[in-house]
Design a protein around this motif. Structure first.
Motif, short mmCIF file in Angstrom:
data_model
loop_
_atom_site.label_atom_id
_atom_site.label_comp_id
_atom_site.label_asym_id
_atom_site.label_seq_id
_atom_site.Cartn_x
_atom_site.Cartn_y
_atom_site.Cartn_z
N UNK A 572 0.83 -1.21 0.00
CA UNK A 572 0.00 0.00 0.00
C UNK A 572 0.86 1.26 0.00
N UNK A 573 1.94 1.24 0.79
CA UNK A 573 2.84 2.40 0.83
C UNK A 573 3.51 2.62 -0.52
N UNK A 601 -0.88 18.79 5.65
CA UNK A 601 -0.53 17.75 6.61
C UNK A 601 -1.53 17.65 7.77
N UNK A 602 -2.63 18.37 7.70
CA UNK A 602 -3.62 18.31 8.78
C UNK A 602 -4.33 16.96 8.78
N UNK A 603 -4.61 16.46 9.95
CA UNK A 603 -5.22 15.15 10.11
C UNK A 603 -6.73 15.24 10.22
N UNK A 604 -7.40 14.31 9.57
CA UNK A 604 -8.84 14.14 9.78
C UNK A 604 -9.10 13.14 10.90
N UNK A 605 -8.35 12.05 10.88
CA UNK A 605 -8.45 11.05 11.95
C UNK A 605 -7.55 11.50 13.09
N UNK A 606 -8.15 11.76 14.24
CA UNK A 606 -7.38 12.29 15.37
C UNK A 606 -7.65 11.53 16.67
N UNK A 607 -8.30 10.38 16.58
CA UNK A 607 -8.67 9.63 17.80
C UNK A 607 -7.77 8.42 18.04
N UNK A 616 -5.15 8.05 9.25
CA UNK A 616 -5.56 9.18 8.43
C UNK A 616 -5.08 9.02 6.99
N UNK A 617 -3.85 8.56 6.81
CA UNK A 617 -3.31 8.38 5.47
C UNK A 617 -4.09 7.32 4.71
N UNK A 618 -4.41 6.21 5.38
CA UNK A 618 -5.19 5.15 4.73
C UNK A 618 -6.60 5.64 4.43
N UNK A 619 -7.16 6.42 5.34
CA UNK A 619 -8.50 6.98 5.13
C UNK A 619 -8.52 7.82 3.85
N UNK A 620 -7.56 8.72 3.72
CA UNK A 620 -7.51 9.58 2.54
C UNK A 620 -7.31 8.75 1.27
N UNK A 721 -8.06 -1.31 6.05
CA UNK A 721 -7.59 -2.12 4.93
C UNK A 721 -8.51 -3.30 4.66
N UNK A 722 -9.32 -3.69 5.63
CA UNK A 722 -10.07 -4.93 5.54
C UNK A 722 -11.09 -4.88 4.42
N UNK A 723 -11.11 -5.95 3.64
CA UNK A 723 -12.06 -6.05 2.55
C UNK A 723 -11.70 -5.20 1.36
N UNK A 724 -10.55 -4.53 1.42
CA UNK A 724 -10.21 -3.62 0.34
C UNK A 724 -8.95 -4.08 -0.39
N UNK A 725 -7.91 -4.42 0.38
CA UNK A 725 -6.67 -4.86 -0.26
C UNK A 725 -6.64 -6.37 -0.36
N UNK A 726 -6.43 -6.86 -1.54
CA UNK A 726 -6.31 -8.30 -1.75
C UNK A 726 -5.34 -8.53 -2.88
N UNK A 727 -4.07 -8.20 -2.63
CA UNK A 727 -3.06 -8.30 -3.68
C UNK A 727 -2.66 -9.74 -3.93
N UNK A 728 -2.19 -9.97 -5.13
CA UNK A 728 -1.56 -11.25 -5.43
C UNK A 728 -0.07 -11.06 -5.20
N UNK A 729 0.46 -11.70 -4.15
CA UNK A 729 1.83 -11.45 -3.74
C UNK A 729 2.81 -12.47 -4.27
N UNK A 730 2.44 -13.16 -5.34
CA UNK A 730 3.37 -14.13 -5.89
C UNK A 730 4.60 -13.46 -6.48
#
Length: 738
Positions: A572-573, A601-607, A616-620, A721-730
């Motif tokens: 993802x990075x 650089x302001x954050x939306x996720x702050x909890x 926050x980065x994954x959210x965006x 990330x759940x239910x969203x990333x499903x890469x083929x890592x071969x």
């Protein structure tokens, strides 16, 4: 004889043995004989029918031989007469003739032949399967003799010398006989959990691996104890050590995956029984530090297990080690060694709980009280080892930072106000400097120093909570940049020292804990955000890029199984780095000019405490690329975002597509979605058709289906990330050119 056919007692005619008189008349010889037979096992079979030493034999009028009371085990098993003499002991003639061990045991019980034969049949069937498995593994049997399918092979189990059957492992070893001049080296399994069986040599090797490679991260177990001692203390503790050690077990790559399901079942069954042993707490400390792998954070129970660990510890009184009897139904008196063991376990519980709170961005369920008070110069059961004491001081510092900066009761998200946070930052910077000087002066090794730098990163991540108009905003970002680079560079430098070869992960990364992996992910997102923002004007472009490369490579090195969370986050990075636009002003800042910060650089996720940056980065990223999947963004804009791809981040397995765009070898990518490495760009070809715009769901996210728009972003573990990333890592490989 009367009319009923019964002879009176005074009659001369002998009664039939089957008549009622013979059954009732105790003076009748036949009746005496039946009585002797019924008492044969409890009387002396060597004499005709006496029951004790003073009994007269009815026929001969002689006394029984003194000292003879009961038959030996072998004769009793066969219901045979025995002439054994008990005092002084003299073996019976039958055992001497058959060369059997003649002995008398008061608790001996005969074994029923039917049940024993049925059990032997089941045992033989198990042995046949075991031998077949041994054959499949390459062991060869002499087919001319002792074939397990023949009666000769099973004859060894028809004896009745020992009431208990042989163990299956010993029986297999006995059946696999030695050839002339050769040996089969049949493995003898000593420990078994469900379908996982280990030999004594494997267990010894795994325990050695654990204490040499993993134990330095959390040094609280006794390396001088044998594996059997740990098993006797608790099975979960034994199998937890085995599971952690098998993460990188090269002799059997499948052992770790084979252990995952059985250990999970053992873990939850132990918890369901409400454990009351501090050895279970030790096992939970290990499983929370090196969790069982998962590809979805929604199924990651580490945070829950941490709560179970702390509640179990307090439930049995580990936080009050001197008064354990207050938490027990019986009086408990601990010696000095036992007291020290409980104090150490309680300290490790808090160390683990704090690291989980920091790494997951959650309030830590720690309890730093009198039992964990640092007592310099004191020597006693409450004194910890220097490494654990330093780790405890570091985690106490992290606890202060989390509680003061992210537990504001007057704020809905718990974040301290700007002025208060700025003041706290000054105080904690000074306190960390003192802590660092104190710990580094003790030369406690790279593992303690690594956690010390992670604590500094945890403190400095609060810089993302400042507004861009806050005085000292750029200075706080610069402090964060330095803390991040120090953490990554020192980690890689220390790892290089323990690495057996160049470009090979050493012991620090290979056996790293989950917490170190989480802090590496946070450091990677810091490098990503700062390198792609206005702050990039004052950093070195090449150094920033190389640091990000090495961070991604380090995260991949921590991954233990295919498609687990570290490997998914690393990919993802890479996508975020490749898909982001590069600022043309990077590295162009002049020393005498003024850097004008913006609000990028302001954050939306702050909890999520210091980990808010990660979420926050994954959210965006989700918001942007879900919008791309719905086709709401302009194709030109989405295509332009992929034109600044960093080719050094692309695995070597990729190639150029027909239209000149970079195309992944991943078979899930379609030609119309070949714009990026499973997600570097959305448009595949130059035309802006709907197929090129969303890439058939494959363009930005490497072959995955876009989630429902009503997706709950904050799942039970609050990952996105759940239910969203499903890469083929071969095709996953180290970064090209790094």
């Amino acid at each position: 004889m009367d009319g009923s056919g019964i002879v009176s007692a005074g009659g001369a005619t002998p009664a039939s043995p089957t008549s009622p008189v013979s059954a009732l008349n105790g003076s009748n010889g036949a009746g005496t004989k039946r009585k002797r037979g019924s008492m044969a096992l409890e009387s002396d079979p060597g004499s005709p029918g006496g029951h004790d030493d003073e009994t007269m034999e009815p026929d001969s009028g002689k006394k029984r031989q003194p000292g003879v009371k009961r038959a030996c085990n072998e004769c009793r098993q066969q219901k045979l007469r025995c002439d054994v003499v008990q005092e002084p002991f003299q073996g019976c003639s039958r055992c001497s003739r058959l060369k059997l061990e003649c002995k008398i045991e008061s608790n001996f019980k005969r074994v029923g032949k039917r049940s024993k034969h049925a059990e032997m049949e089941r045992e033989i069937e198990r042995l046949r399967r075991a031998v077949q498995k041994a054959r499949n593994a390459g062991f060869v049997l002499d087919d001319d003799e002792h074939d397990l399918q023949s009666p000769a092979a099973t004859s060894a189990y028809t004896h009745t010398r020992n009431p208990s059957l042989m163990g299956s492992d010993e029986a297999v070893s006995s059946l696999l006989h030695l050839k002339r001049g050769g040996s089969y080296n049949v493995p003898r399994y000593t420990h078994e959990l469900d379908n996982v069986r280990l030999t004594e040599d494997t267990v010894t090797l795994l325990f050695g691996t654990f204490f040499s490679c993993y134990h330095p991260y959390l040094p609280f177990l006794n390396p001088n104890q044998s594996p059997d001692t740990y098993f006797q203390q608790h099975a979960l503790l034994f199998w937890s050590i085995i599971t952690v050690a098998s993460r990188r077990y090269s002799a059997d790559r499948s052992l770790f995956s084979s252990l995952t399901a059985p250990v999970k079942r053992l873990l939850w069954s132990t918890i369901a029984d409400v454990p009351s042993s501090h050895y279970v707490v030790k096992a939970l400390c290990l499983l929370c530090t090196w969790p069982l792998p998962t590809s979805s954070s929604a199924t990651d129970p580490t945070h829950i297990l941490c709560g179970v660990m702390m509640k179990t510890a307090t439930g049995i009184g580990l936080h009050r080690p001197s008064h354990t009897q207050d938490f027990s139904r019986v009086s408990i008196e601990l010696n000095k060694e036992q007291l020290h063991d409980r104090v150490t376990t309680w300290a490790v519980c808090n160390i683990v709980a704090q690291s989980i709170g920091t790494g997951y961005g959650q309030p830590a369920s720690t309890l730093y009280d009198w039992a964990l008070a640092v007592r310099p110069g004191e020597d006693g059961p409450f004194t910890l080892s220097p490494e654990l004491e330093a780790r405890l001081r570091i985690e106490m510092f992290c606890d202060k930072v989390s509680k003061e900066m992210y537990s504001n009761a007057s704020d809905s998200r718990g974040v301290a106000g700007d002025e208060h946070r700025a003041m706290l930052m000054r105080v904690y910077r000074r306190e960390f400097g003192e802590l660092q000087a104190s710990i580094l002066s003790q030369h406690l090794g790279p593992f303690v120093n690594l956690h010390l730098r992670a604590a500094n990163l945890h403190l400095r991540l609060a810089g993302f909570f400042d507004a861009n108009t806050t005085p000292g905003y750029v200075d706080d970002l610069m402090g964060l940049w330095r803390a991040t680079t120090a953490f990554v560079e020192h980690l890689l430098e220390d790892d290089k020292v323990t690495s057996p070869g160049q470009n090979t992960a050493g012991r620090i990364l290979t056996y790293a804990s989950n917490y170190i992996g989480q802090m590496l992910v946070a450091a990677g997102f810091v490098l990503l955000k700062l390198s792609k923002s206005f702050f990039a004007e004052i950093v070195e472009v090449e150094r920033s890029r190389n640091l990000f490369h090495t961070t991604v490579r380090a995260i991949r090195a921590i991954s233990v199984v295919h498609n687990d969370l570290p490997s998914r986050l690393a990919e993802l990075m890479v996508q975020m780095w490749n898909g982001s636009r590069s600022d043309p002003k990077i590295g162009t800042h002049q020393p005498d000019s003024i850097l004008i910060p913006d609000d990028s650089l302001q954050l939306k996720v702050r909890c999520r405490h210091s980990m808010s940056l990660v979420f926050d980065t994954i959210w965006r990223w989700r918001e942007e690329y879900e919008a791309l999947g719905r086709g709401s963004l302009d194709a030109n804009e989405s295509s332009a975002s992929s034109t600044h791809m960093d080719s050094t981040l692309i695995p070597a397995a990729q190639m150029q597509g027909p239209s000149g765009n970079i195309m992944s070898s991943n078979s899930t990518l379609t030609p119309g979605a070949s714009g990026a490495i499973g997600g570097g760009g959305a448009a595949g070809n130059s035309n802006h058709s709907s197929n090129g715009n969303n890439g058939n769901g494959n363009g930005m996210m490497g072959g995955m289906n876009y989630p429902d728009t009503n997706y709950d972003f904050f799942d039970p573990q609050h990952w996105m990330l759940d239910g969203l990333l499903d890469f083929n890592y071969s095709f996953v490989q180290p970064l090209e050119g790094t």
